[in-house]
Design an enzyme around this catalytic site. Structure first.
Site, PDB file in Angstrom:
ATOM      1  N   ASP A 228       0.878  -1.163   0.000  1.00  0.00           N
ATOM      2  CA  ASP A 228       0.000   0.000   0.000  1.00  0.00           C
ATOM      3  C   ASP A 228       0.925   1.225   0.000  1.00  0.00           C
ATOM      4  OD1 ASP A 228      -2.016   1.838   0.114  1.00  0.00           O
ATOM      5  OD2 ASP A 228      -3.173   0.799   1.649  1.00  0.00           O
TER       6      ASP A 228
HETATM    7  C1  NOJ Z   1      -3.790   4.218  -0.101  1.00  0.00           C
HETATM    8  C2  NOJ Z   1      -4.916   3.251  -0.125  1.00  0.00           C
HETATM    9  O1  NOJ Z   1      -4.968   2.563   1.100  1.00  0.00           O
HETATM   10  C3  NOJ Z   1      -4.801   2.259  -1.270  1.00  0.00           C
HETATM   11  O2  NOJ Z   1      -5.920   1.423  -1.286  1.00  0.00           O
HETATM   12  C4  NOJ Z   1      -4.634   2.995  -2.563  1.00  0.00           C
HETATM   13  O3  NOJ Z   1      -4.551   2.096  -3.646  1.00  0.00           O
HETATM   14  C5  NOJ Z   1      -3.409   3.861  -2.486  1.00  0.00           C
HETATM   15  N1  NOJ Z   1      -3.536   4.798  -1.390  1.00  0.00           N
HETATM   16  C6  NOJ Z   1      -3.115   4.613  -3.775  1.00  0.00           C
HETATM   17  O4  NOJ Z   1      -4.041   5.591  -3.963  1.00  0.00           O
END
Ligand code: NOJ
Length: 811
Positions: A228
């Site tokens: 993530d």
């Molecule tokens: C954080 C989020 O938790 C995740 O799901 C997402 O894909 C990323 N940011 C990128 O935007």
């Protein structure tokens, strides 16, 4: 490929350094493009001329596998045409352990079986379009609060020294949290995103047991694990623990700095042999194998035309190449490609229609009909009309009007939003009704006046939530309570005390408290749905006027008392490391096992017609055995030739050839110091030897192949005995015999099927019970086993309305 080329594919180029939310480095020599990773699960984030699809939770509420697949396919198609290589979705974690969890609206429902089927159908749909799906968030990300240190500062947040720790015991891990991941791996998902939180003490993105063992060994996952955004906390440890790609490249919070745990540091760790080359080869094979097997861009093909045709960082047609860094030449950044077509539009509308759940319809006041004397209609609530800030505030954080989606990375720039007001007015006028409207949530004297004159009032209300980096009115992603927002309870109360036919329509990102008005006899009907996307108003108006018969089912339990839900952890302990125990029974299992009567149970939903069920038949297809058969031995591993490490100088930044873009993460070393392996302290227990045993429960995609064998097929007949066409969701639940360890397996969902029937028509509900559906996790043997005894099978219309029952005896 050289080490530098390989490292380039494992590391994001940095936040804003490329058109997508995540961009890997490229390998121009081999025609391998920079891979574009883009959110998200409900449509394509940060671009225009796309579809705002119904949320994951709405999709789960349809209980319609075909629509789950079709929606995935439509999202995949739009992703493909925008030039996305890796779509960050579907979301299959959170699983809904906490009713207030901010991101529950992204995933499909509070049950591993529902989550797994919907996740797998979505993955198949997305990948059918040549786009790699990266299912997210692995694993235990059940609340937003405290998911990351430094996400918020001030007050208590400053004491947070580590992300929240989700404690999940072995059996719960297998039977609940890991379950849907087995489905998506079985469906061939190309990527998995590891989450921000810790799991059993260790960060999810550097948790070797989770990534190397559970995911890659036991579930046989062949694709890549991507972090993530900023969920990586170490360089070497995360690489050895099974992380294959870091995104967006930099260290959390140090965006646009170019500072990364990988990039140059991964190059250095391979050069000084702290990380074996075989691990880097494994990372890259996993990334490229997923990409080339699913995406249609092949090396040496002309991929130029498939490159992203949008920029996540600007909506201008022309802008600087790196607008975030205010760097680079002005060029065309957005091509505004319109890729919506009849199939994407139809899908968005059809899912919205089938996701609406009718909770109450006393006196059959719905559908609205002029024949029942309804001539003066009042539409009330700010949630019936557009938000004063429009449809596209940043990441959908305004919640002042109709709720089309929750907030955060799963939200999209809606092309438009059909509001309930707009759609209802059109239908009411066609029926010669007169309409009044109020969006005032607080001046209730005025509302009282107009409610007096209405034959029927339809009141709209919302409760929203989203991702933890956005706070709305004290809700840090998670909802701070389960109440409806903006004084809606008062509004409903006032209107219902004046208008004897009050209908309440709720859009919510999870369960809400209905107690203040559900028993009010003037509240004659209640409809509830998760965010429905751009067609919300149209779908709801069609249901209100009976053009569509509601067929959605609750993907969670609605309790009578708030304290029957697991609360959000909102206090930080002295040492700054909050811990969360995820071992209480999930959703309906808790209510059933504790004999607590919910207000509306999981799987519940009414219709405008009636159905009768009959003729349950259970047929054995394969005789069950207690233990799993041993999987076939692994194929020999393909061992890549190791590159003879050349002079460190070869890996230095080629300043003579070009100057670095500020904030861009490169694979090159910035100096010749590579240190020595002896200076690195490996984690306790680390050895270079492969020391695992092939798990009995593994061996195939999603686990031992035998787990996916159909043992029983179950059929039932359903007849529409009412006057209107409608769809019936048959739900199959299983009661298990008591376990070998004395722990009873609670009754759980193990099948669903939806049939559409005309009045008087009959149809067949079909379910397949797989070996895994009647297996429980044996913590001692570390395997799935079938306990001998009596298994009761129920088919019904909710987790508590179990109309048909049968059983199988396993010896
Ligand atoms: C954080 C989020 O938790 C995740 O799901 C997402 O894909 C990323 N940011 C990128 O935007």
């Amino acid at each position: 490929m050289t080490i530098l080329e390989k490292v380039n594919l494992t590391t994001g180029t940095g936040w804003g350094s490329g058109p997508c939310v995540g961009n890997t480095g490229s390998v121009p020599r081999l025609n391998i493009p920079s891979l574009c990773l883009q959110d998200g699960p409900n449509g394509i984030r940060f671009t225009d001329f796309i579809t705002n699809f119904p949320s994951g939770l709405a999709t789960g509420s349809t209980f319609n596998k075909h629509l789950m697949y079709t929606r995935g396919r439509a999202i995949g198609l739009e992703a493909k045409l925008k030039g996305v290589d890796i779509l960050l979705g579907p979301t299959i974690g959170p699983i809904g352990y906490k009713a207030q969890g901010g991101r529950n609206w992204e995933s499909f429902g509070f049950d591993p079986y529902l989550q797994g089927i919907a996740g797998a159908c979505t993955v198949q749909g997305i990948q059918s379009q040549g786009v790699v799906a990266a299912a997210r968030q692995f694993i235990g990300n059940e609340q937003e609060r405290f998911r990351q240190v430094n996400e918020w500062t001030g007050g208590d947040w400053d004491r947070l020294s580590e992300s929240i720790n989700s404690v999940i015991k072995d059996r719960v891990m297998h039977e609940i949290y890991l379950w849907p991941w087995a489905d998506v791996v079985h469906a061939g998902v190309g990527g998995v995103m590891c989450s921000y939180n810790r799991v059993n003490g260790t960060y999810a993105c550097e948790n070797s047991y989770l990534l190397n063992y559970l995911l890659k060994e036991e579930l046989g996952f062949q694709g890549f694990v991507v972090s993530d955004w900023g969920a990586q906390h170490t360089g070497v440890d995360s690489a050895l623990s099974g992380l294959d790609m870091t995104m967006p490249g930099e260290i959390f919070g140090d965006w646009c700095s170019g500072k990364s745990y990988w990039g140059p540091l991964l190059t250095r760790a391979v050069y000084n042999e702290t990380i074996p080359q075989s691990r880097l080869n494994d990372m890259v094979s996993r990334i490229l194998a997923s990409f080339f097997s699913i995406d249609s861009k092949l090396p040496n093909s002309d991929y130029e035309e498939d490159l992203p045709n949008f920029s996540s960082w600007t909506f201008h047609t022309y802008d600087q190449e790196f607008p975030f860094q205010s760097y680079g030449p002005i060029k065309q950044t957005n091509y505004h490609v319109d890729l919506r077509d009849d199939s994407t539009e139809w899908t968005a509308l059809e899912v919205a229609r089938e996701a609406i759940v009718l909770l109450k319809n006393d006196g059959h006041n719905l559908p609205i009909s002029e024949k029942d004397g309804i001539r003066r209609l009042l539409i009330a609530g700010a949630a019936a009309g557009p938000d004063s800030k429009g449809f596209n505030s940043k990441d959908q954080k305004s919640v002042g009007g109709a709720l089309f989606q929750g907030w955060g990375s799963a939200s999209v720039n809606a092309p438009y939003g059909i509001t309930p007001y707009e759609a209802i007015v059109q239908k009411a006028r066609e029926r010669d009704m007169v309409i009044d409207f109020t969006s005032d949530q607080y001046d209730l004297d005025h509302v009282d006046d107009i409610a007096e004159y209405a034959d029927m009032a339809v009141v709209f209300a919302v409760a929203s939530s989203g991702e933890g980096y956005i706070e709305v009115d004290g809700n840090f992603g998670d909802r701070k309570n389960l109440s409806l927002w903006q004084n809606s309870e008062e509004l409903i109360d006032h209107i219902a005390s004046r208008c004897h036919k009050t209908v309440v329509v709720i859009t919510a990102t999870g369960p809400v408290d209905l107690e203040p008005f559900i028993d009010n006899e003037n509240v004659v009907a209640v409809l509830l749905s998760a965010p429905l996307g751009q067609y919300f108003g149209k779908a709801i108006a069609e249901v209100l006027f009976g053009e569509v018969n509601p067929s959605g089912r609750l993907p969670f339990t609605i309790a009578r008392k708030w304290d029957q839900y697991v609360p959000i952890i909102d206090k930080i302990p002295i040492k700054g490391k909050p811990t969360d125990d995820l071992n209480r029974l999930l959703d309906y299992r808790f209510f059933d096992e504790n004999g607590i009567r919910p207000r509306f149970e999981f799987g519940y939903g009414l219709s405008y017609t009636k159905f009768s069920l009959s003729d349950l038949s259970i047929k054995e297809i394969l005789p069950p055995t207690t233990d799993l058969p041993y999987p076939p031995p692994y194929l020999d591993e393909y061992v890549f030739a190791e590159e003879k490490l050349r002079d460190v100088e070869d890996a230095l930044f080629p300043f003579k050839e070009f100057s670095p873009v500020p904030g861009f993460v490169y694979p090159y070393l910035f100096n010749e110091k590579i240190y020595s392996v002896d200076e690195y302290e490996y984690p306790e227990g680390y050895t270079e030897e492969e020391c695992y045993q092939e798990p009995i429960s593994g061996g195939g995609l999603g686990g031992n192949d035998a787990l996916w064998n159909t043992l029983y097929s179950v059929h039932a007949e359903v007849t529409n005995i009412g006057d209107v066409e409608g769809a019936y969701v048959g739900e199959l639940y299983i009661d298990y015999p008591s376990g070998y360890d004395g722990i009873k397996t609670p009754r759980q969902l193990r099948g669903f099927d939806k049939v559409h029937l005309k009045p008087g028509e009959s149809g067949k509900l079909e379910f397949e019970i797989l070996r895994r559906d009647i297996s429980v996790w044996d913590t001692e043997d570390q395997s799935w086993v079938i306990i001998p005894g009596t298994y009761k099978l129920y088919v019904g219309s909710s987790s508590r309305r179990l109309e048909l029952a049968g059983e199988v005896e396993i010896l």
